[in-house]
Design an enzyme around this catalytic site. Structure first.
Site, PDB file in Angstrom:
ATOM      1  NE  ARG A 144      -3.734   0.643   1.935  1.00 56.63           N
ATOM      2  CZ  ARG A 144      -4.944   0.719   2.533  1.00 56.63           C
ATOM      3  NH1 ARG A 144      -5.344   1.322   3.452  1.00 56.63           N
ATOM      4  NH2 ARG A 144      -6.100   0.210   1.927  1.00 56.63           N
ATOM      5  CG  HIS A 204      -8.164   0.184  -2.710  1.00 62.78           C
ATOM      6  ND1 HIS A 204      -7.760  -0.903  -2.343  1.00 62.78           N
ATOM      7  CD2 HIS A 204      -8.824   0.663  -1.656  1.00 62.78           C
ATOM      8  CE1 HIS A 204      -7.752  -1.292  -0.917  1.00 62.78           C
ATOM      9  NE2 HIS A 204      -8.623  -0.401  -0.483  1.00 62.78           N
ATOM     10  CD  GLN A 258     -13.014  -1.900  -0.661  1.00 64.08           C
ATOM     11  OE1 GLN A 258     -12.249  -1.655   0.167  1.00 64.08           O
ATOM     12  NE2 GLN A 258     -14.328  -1.986  -0.425  1.00 64.08           N
ATOM     13  CG  ASP A 284     -13.545   6.241  -0.981  1.00 65.50           C
ATOM     14  OD1 ASP A 284     -13.600   6.331   0.473  1.00 65.50           O
ATOM     15  OD2 ASP A 284     -12.418   6.364  -1.439  1.00 65.50           O
ATOM     16  CB  CYS A 300     -13.966   1.135   0.217  1.00 62.00           C
ATOM     17  SG  CYS A 300     -13.490   2.983   0.406  1.00 62.00           S
ATOM     18  NE  ARG A 338     -10.380  -5.194   0.549  1.00 60.07           N
ATOM     19  CZ  ARG A 338      -9.560  -4.148   1.039  1.00 60.07           C
ATOM     20  NH1 ARG A 338     -10.198  -3.114   1.642  1.00 60.07           N
ATOM     21  NH2 ARG A 338      -8.065  -4.171   1.098  1.00 60.07           N
TER      22      ARG A 338
END
Ligand code: CP
Ligand code: NVA
Length: 303
Positions: free
Chosen positions: A105, A132, A135, A223, A262, A290
């Site tokens: 990440r 991402h 996700q 988000d 998310c 996830r």
């Protein structure tokens, strides 16, 4: 090296491979829930590098790897030599001698690419400023568990055209659904990704009108307005206020539309409590998935 099964971005895959990975995740989920304790990654190690904070990604990858029989080493940038200037290329070559896969990440997507170019083990994208993908694999899995195939459905994003939105664009093109993005003019996804989607024949519509964008939507997604690393928080909050997902906006979508986020959520900003805690919200299933989607990704990457 090119035969390595990296999981870098959804646009790097064909729809069939994405389906295979999702199916693998579902099958592992069903086995686990059914009490079967298979250990296909027995003795394998995943190194995870975090240059940004995380709750879900860190815990779900660690638990997922353990459930598959493997183990995990976690490094943060500042506790490793990466934070003191050791190059991603050198780091990749060293970590490949210890571990069977690397997850990172990071803000800079070039760092992910450099790791993948020099690693001799699969590299997984755990979020960059541009995407991402793990996700969105979990999000697709969640939508399909609730509503069936996402192909041909309408997904609406209302908010910042950020990294998560960009992976949604990749997924819409590869899995054949309509994506409507309602974003302020200055916070739309980058033009190059919209051009790519258009060239690939994707059904992507960008506007600055959330009410129009959610019309007949099967899924409404948003988000945070201020992603990790964003500096202009006050300006963003002001620009994004009309894009809040609240009961009024959900009422403009299909009656059975789902809501997803998310997480982490900033309640009262991008989403109101009544929506995120309401009957249309699938956010906890989404967070759980996830784990299952990434078990599929790990199993696919590690063959
Ligand atoms: N959604 C997500 O990636 O959460 P974390 O930042 O907690 O990992
Ligand atoms: N867009 C958010 C996602 C967090 C999971 C961020 O990058 O901070």
């Amino acid at each position: 090296m090119s035969e390595l099964r990296h999981f870098l971005d959804i646009d790097k895959f064909d729809g069939g491979t994405l389906r295979d990975i999702l199916d693998l995740g579902i099958s592992l989920k069903n086995s686990w829930i059914g009490g079967k304790r298979e250990r296909p990654l027995d003795g394998r190690t995943l190194v995870m590098i975090f240059e940004k904070p995380s709750t879900r990604t860190r815990v779900s990858f660690q638990v997922g790897m353990q459930q598959l029989g493997g183990m995990v080493v976690v490094m943060s940038e500042h506790e490793s030599q990466l934070g003191r200037g050791e190059t991603p290329a050198d780091t990749a070559q060293v970590l490949s001698r210890y571990a069977d896969a690397i997850m990172i990440r990071t803000g800079n997507p070039q760092k992910l690419q450099d790791l993948a170019a020099y690693a001799t083990v699969p590299v997984i994208n755990g979020l960059t400023d541009k995407s991402h993908p793990c996700q969105i694999m979990a999000d697709i899995m969640t939508f399909e568990e609730h509503r069936g195939s996402i192909a041909g459905r309408v997904v609406t994003w209302s908010g910042d055209g950020n990294n998560v939105a960009q992976s949604w664009i990749h997924a819409a093109v590869k899995l054949g659904f309509t994506l409507r993005l309602a974003c302020p003019d200055t916070l739309q996804p980058p033009q190059n990704i919209l051009d790519w989607a258009a060239a690939e024949g994707g059904n992507i519509v960008v506007s600055d009108n959330p009410e129009e964008a959610v019309y007949e939507a099967d899924l409404v997604v948003t988000d945070t307005w201020v992603s990790m690393g964003d500096k202009d928080a006050d300006m963003r909050r002001k620009l994004l206020l009309p894009f809040q997902v609240n009961a009024h906006l959900m009422a403009c979508a299909n009656a059975d539309a789902l809501f997803m986020h998310c997480l982490p959520a900033h309640r009262g900003e991008e989403v109101t409590d009544d929506v995120i805690d309401g009957p249309q919200s699938a956010v906890w299933d989404e967070a759980e998935n996830r784990l299952h989607a990434q078990k599929g990704i790990l199993s696919w990457c590690l063959g």
